[in-house]
Design a protein around this motif. Structure first.
Motif: not given
Length: 120
Positions: A38-44
């Motif tokens: 789900x990168x980058x949103x989930x990581x950020x």
């Protein structure tokens, strides 16, 4: 398992290797694989959450919580680095480059470089 005499860079490199091994893994079986899928949103988003929790722990002044929340923040930053094809060594190299520089001078040089890049 980490040993007390391990260099921090060794611990970070081993963790980065584990994170790298999770790329393309099953998101149902691996938290890292789920974040990367789900990168980058989930990581950020997780970095933002962990940064806030780290600040709150520091405000509370409880050393064990500060360490725990900082570890969570660093972990999620390592996942972000992996997503972008970077490693802890890239960060430690940058810190080494800055070593001995005045923080104010270093910030001013980054701002000058950004202005120069914008004018291109």
């Amino acid at each position: 398992m980490s040993q007390p005499f391990d260099r921090p860079a060794d611990v970070l490199a081993r963790l980065a290797d584990v994170i790298e091994s999770r790329k393309g893994g099953d998101p149902a079986k691996s938290y890292v694989a789920r974040l990367l899928s789900k990168a980058p949103d989930a990581i950020l988003k997780k970095i933002g959450e962990e940064a806030t929790e780290t600040v709150m722990a520091a405000k509370d002044g409880v050393p064990a919580r500060i360490v725990s929340e900082t570890a969570d923040l660093w972990f999620h930053c390592l996942v972000m680095l992996a997503h972008y094809g970077l490693s802890p060594a890239d960060v430690t190299d940058e810190l080494a480059r800055r070593e001995g520089l005045s923080g104010l001078d270093e910030k001013a040089s980054r701002q000058a470089a950004a202005r120069e890049e914008e004018s291109k």
